[in-house]
Design a protein around this motif. Sequence first.
Motif, PDB file in Angstrom:
ATOM      1  N   MET A   4      35.484  46.107  43.529  1.00 12.27           N
ATOM      2  CA  MET A   4      35.969  44.740  43.182  1.00 12.27           C
ATOM      3  C   MET A   4      35.543  43.701  44.219  1.00 12.27           C
ATOM      4  O   MET A   4      35.450  42.656  43.721  1.00 12.27           O
ATOM      5  CB  MET A   4      37.421  45.345  43.647  1.00 12.27           C
ATOM      6  N   ARG A   5      35.819  44.064  45.635  1.00 11.14           N
ATOM      7  CA  ARG A   5      34.856  42.896  46.381  1.00 11.14           C
ATOM      8  C   ARG A   5      33.655  42.490  46.141  1.00 11.14           C
ATOM      9  O   ARG A   5      33.352  41.279  46.419  1.00 11.14           O
ATOM     10  CB  ARG A   5      34.987  43.274  47.688  1.00 11.14           C
ATOM     11  N   GLU A   6      32.788  43.174  45.491  1.00 15.73           N
ATOM     12  CA  GLU A   6      31.397  42.635  45.064  1.00 15.73           C
ATOM     13  C   GLU A   6      31.472  41.766  44.072  1.00 15.73           C
ATOM     14  O   GLU A   6      30.877  40.822  43.674  1.00 15.73           O
ATOM     15  CB  GLU A   6      30.714  43.897  44.722  1.00 15.73           C
ATOM     16  N   LEU A   7      32.627  41.974  43.091  1.00 17.27           N
ATOM     17  CA  LEU A   7      32.923  41.096  42.063  1.00 17.27           C
ATOM     18  C   LEU A   7      33.431  39.689  42.297  1.00 17.27           C
ATOM     19  O   LEU A   7      33.097  38.762  41.630  1.00 17.27           O
ATOM     20  CB  LEU A   7      33.437  41.716  40.907  1.00 17.27           C
ATOM     21  N   VAL A   8      34.400  39.709  43.323  1.00 16.85           N
ATOM     22  CA  VAL A   8      35.046  38.584  43.623  1.00 16.85           C
ATOM     23  C   VAL A   8      34.304  37.694  44.662  1.00 16.85           C
ATOM     24  O   VAL A   8      34.577  36.718  45.005  1.00 16.85           O
ATOM     25  CB  VAL A   8      36.282  38.590  43.773  1.00 16.85           C
ATOM     26  N   GLY A   9      33.229  38.608  45.298  1.00 12.64           N
ATOM     27  CA  GLY A   9      32.714  37.782  46.751  1.00 12.64           C
ATOM     28  C   GLY A   9      31.686  36.639  46.242  1.00 12.64           C
ATOM     29  O   GLY A   9      31.586  35.983  47.405  1.00 12.64           O
ATOM     30  N   ARG A  10      31.506  36.613  45.080  1.00 10.39           N
ATOM     31  CA  ARG A  10      30.708  35.283  44.840  1.00 10.39           C
ATOM     32  C   ARG A  10      31.509  34.196  44.851  1.00 10.39           C
ATOM     33  O   ARG A  10      31.047  32.900  44.885  1.00 10.39           O
ATOM     34  CB  ARG A  10      29.831  35.353  43.661  1.00 10.39           C
ATOM     35  N   GLU A  11      33.124  34.231  44.603  1.00 11.23           N
ATOM     36  CA  GLU A  11      33.839  33.202  44.474  1.00 11.23           C
ATOM     37  C   GLU A  11      34.174  32.373  45.893  1.00 11.23           C
ATOM     38  O   GLU A  11      33.961  32.840  46.839  1.00 11.23           O
ATOM     39  CB  GLU A  11      35.326  33.678  44.315  1.00 11.23           C
ATOM     40  N   THR A  12      34.157  31.005  45.796  1.00  8.13           N
ATOM     41  CA  THR A  12      34.490  30.251  46.722  1.00  8.13           C
ATOM     42  C   THR A  12      36.097  30.173  47.101  1.00  8.13           C
ATOM     43  O   THR A  12      36.524  30.412  45.913  1.00  8.13           O
ATOM     44  CB  THR A  12      33.869  29.015  46.878  1.00  8.13           C
ATOM     45  N   ARG A  13      36.396  29.822  48.077  1.00 11.15           N
ATOM     46  CA  ARG A  13      37.836  29.625  48.248  1.00 11.15           C
ATOM     47  C   ARG A  13      38.721  30.815  47.862  1.00 11.15           C
ATOM     48  O   ARG A  13      39.707  31.007  47.418  1.00 11.15           O
ATOM     49  CB  ARG A  13      38.765  28.436  47.267  1.00 11.15           C
ATOM     50  N   LEU A  14      38.054  32.019  48.310  1.00 12.83           N
ATOM     51  CA  LEU A  14      38.605  33.377  47.980  1.00 12.83           C
ATOM     52  C   LEU A  14      39.513  33.947  49.234  1.00 12.83           C
ATOM     53  O   LEU A  14      39.358  33.969  50.329  1.00 12.83           O
ATOM     54  CB  LEU A  14      37.348  34.463  47.764  1.00 12.83           C
ATOM     55  N   ASP A  15      40.760  34.520  48.653  1.00 10.97           N
ATOM     56  CA  ASP A  15      41.533  35.037  49.645  1.00 10.97           C
ATOM     57  C   ASP A  15      41.984  36.382  49.308  1.00 10.97           C
ATOM     58  O   ASP A  15      42.047  36.582  47.776  1.00 10.97           O
ATOM     59  CB  ASP A  15      42.594  34.317  49.918  1.00 10.97           C
ATOM     60  N   GLU A  16      42.464  37.450  50.000  1.00 12.20           N
ATOM     61  CA  GLU A  16      42.745  38.650  49.740  1.00 12.20           C
ATOM     62  C   GLU A  16      44.016  38.998  50.211  1.00 12.20           C
ATOM     63  O   GLU A  16      44.267  38.781  51.493  1.00 12.20           O
ATOM     64  CB  GLU A  16      41.793  39.723  50.163  1.00 12.20           C
ATOM     65  N   LYS A  17      45.232  39.477  49.627  1.00 10.40           N
ATOM     66  CA  LYS A  17      46.447  39.579  50.312  1.00 10.40           C
ATOM     67  C   LYS A  17      46.901  40.924  49.765  1.00 10.40           C
ATOM     68  O   LYS A  17      46.962  41.132  48.460  1.00 10.40           O
ATOM     69  CB  LYS A  17      47.326  38.496  50.135  1.00 10.40           C
ATOM     70  N   ARG A  18      47.593  41.646  50.538  1.00 14.84           N
ATOM     71  CA  ARG A  18      48.435  42.841  49.849  1.00 14.84           C
ATOM     72  C   ARG A  18      49.777  42.166  49.202  1.00 14.84           C
ATOM     73  O   ARG A  18      50.298  41.500  49.731  1.00 14.84           O
ATOM     74  CB  ARG A  18      48.929  43.805  51.219  1.00 14.84           C
ATOM     75  N   MET A  19      50.027  42.495  47.930  1.00 11.58           N
ATOM     76  CA  MET A  19      51.086  42.213  47.296  1.00 11.58           C
ATOM     77  C   MET A  19      51.333  43.297  45.888  1.00 11.58           C
ATOM     78  O   MET A  19      50.381  43.463  45.454  1.00 11.58           O
ATOM     79  CB  MET A  19      51.153  40.780  46.762  1.00 11.58           C
ATOM     80  N   PHE A  20      52.637  43.347  45.591  1.00 15.31           N
ATOM     81  CA  PHE A  20      53.049  43.997  44.340  1.00 15.31           C
ATOM     82  C   PHE A  20      52.423  45.362  44.489  1.00 15.31           C
ATOM     83  O   PHE A  20      52.175  46.169  43.501  1.00 15.31           O
ATOM     84  CB  PHE A  20      52.216  43.092  43.188  1.00 15.31           C
ATOM     85  N   GLY A  21      52.433  45.950  45.732  1.00 12.93           N
ATOM     86  CA  GLY A  21      51.918  47.355  45.533  1.00 12.93           C
ATOM     87  C   GLY A  21      50.636  47.588  45.427  1.00 12.93           C
ATOM     88  O   GLY A  21      50.007  48.340  45.259  1.00 12.93           O
ATOM     89  N   GLY A  22      49.737  46.573  45.779  1.00  8.33           N
ATOM     90  CA  GLY A  22      48.273  46.553  45.570  1.00  8.33           C
ATOM     91  C   GLY A  22      47.554  45.462  46.161  1.00  8.33           C
ATOM     92  O   GLY A  22      48.126  45.184  47.163  1.00  8.33           O
ATOM     93  N   LEU A  23      46.431  45.013  45.730  1.00  5.72           N
ATOM     94  CA  LEU A  23      45.709  44.167  46.588  1.00  5.72           C
ATOM     95  C   LEU A  23      45.310  43.001  45.784  1.00  5.72           C
ATOM     96  O   LEU A  23      44.680  43.151  44.675  1.00  5.72           O
ATOM     97  CB  LEU A  23      44.300  44.695  47.045  1.00  5.72           C
ATOM     98  N   ALA A  24      45.723  41.671  45.980  1.00  5.64           N
ATOM     99  CA  ALA A  24      45.432  40.508  45.131  1.00  5.64           C
ATOM    100  C   ALA A  24      44.519  39.773  45.639  1.00  5.64           C
ATOM    101  O   ALA A  24      44.182  39.573  46.701  1.00  5.64           O
ATOM    102  CB  ALA A  24      46.782  39.476  45.440  1.00  5.64           C
ATOM    103  N   PHE A  25      43.489  39.175  44.741  1.00  9.96           N
ATOM    104  CA  PHE A  25      42.576  38.494  44.942  1.00  9.96           C
ATOM    105  C   PHE A  25      42.934  37.059  44.513  1.00  9.96           C
ATOM    106  O   PHE A  25      43.318  36.814  43.229  1.00  9.96           O
ATOM    107  CB  PHE A  25      41.315  38.928  44.430  1.00  9.96           C
ATOM    108  N   MET A  26      42.626  35.897  45.295  1.00 11.73           N
ATOM    109  CA  MET A  26      43.184  34.569  44.691  1.00 11.73           C
ATOM    110  C   MET A  26      42.225  33.669  45.011  1.00 11.73           C
ATOM    111  O   MET A  26      41.031  33.728  46.004  1.00 11.73           O
ATOM    112  CB  MET A  26      44.346  34.099  45.951  1.00 11.73           C
ATOM    113  N   VAL A  27      42.029  32.830  44.028  1.00 13.11           N
ATOM    114  CA  VAL A  27      40.988  31.659  44.296  1.00 13.11           C
ATOM    115  C   VAL A  27      41.700  30.399  44.101  1.00 13.11           C
ATOM    116  O   VAL A  27      42.522  30.021  43.406  1.00 13.11           O
ATOM    117  CB  VAL A  27      39.910  31.644  42.823  1.00 13.11           C
TER     118      VAL A  27
END
Length: 100
Positions: A1-24
Motif C-alpha cells: 500500500m505504501r508503495e502505491l500511495v508513496g508517489r502522492e505529495t501532501r501524503l499523511d498516514e494515521k491510525r483510525m477506524f481500526g485500520g490505517l488511513a492514507f490522506m492526501v
Amino acid sequence: MRELVGRETRLDEKRMFGGLAFMVGGNMAVVVRGKGGLMVRVDPAESEALQARPGVEAMVMRGREMAGWLVVEPARLARDADLKQWVDRGCAYARTLPTK
C-alpha cells in the motif's frame, strides 16, 4: 500500500477506524481496514454505479450510509492491478478536495 500511495505529495498516514488511513492534502483517500479490505473515498455521484460491482458496497457507520465512501472486500483486491485501481481512485478524488 505504501508503495502505491508513496508517489502522492501532501501524503499523511494515521491510525483510525481500526485500520490505517492514507490522506492526501488532509483528506482521507483510502483506509486499509483492520477487518480486511479497503474503505475508498470516491465521488458521491459515482457511488451507486461502483456499488454494482461484485464485492463493493456502501460504507455504513452507526447505521448510516456514508456518501462517497465504499468498502471493497479483500477478495476484490487480490491482484495488484485491482488494488492499484482502487487506491488510485481514492487518491484522485481526495486531490480534488480543498486542502485541510
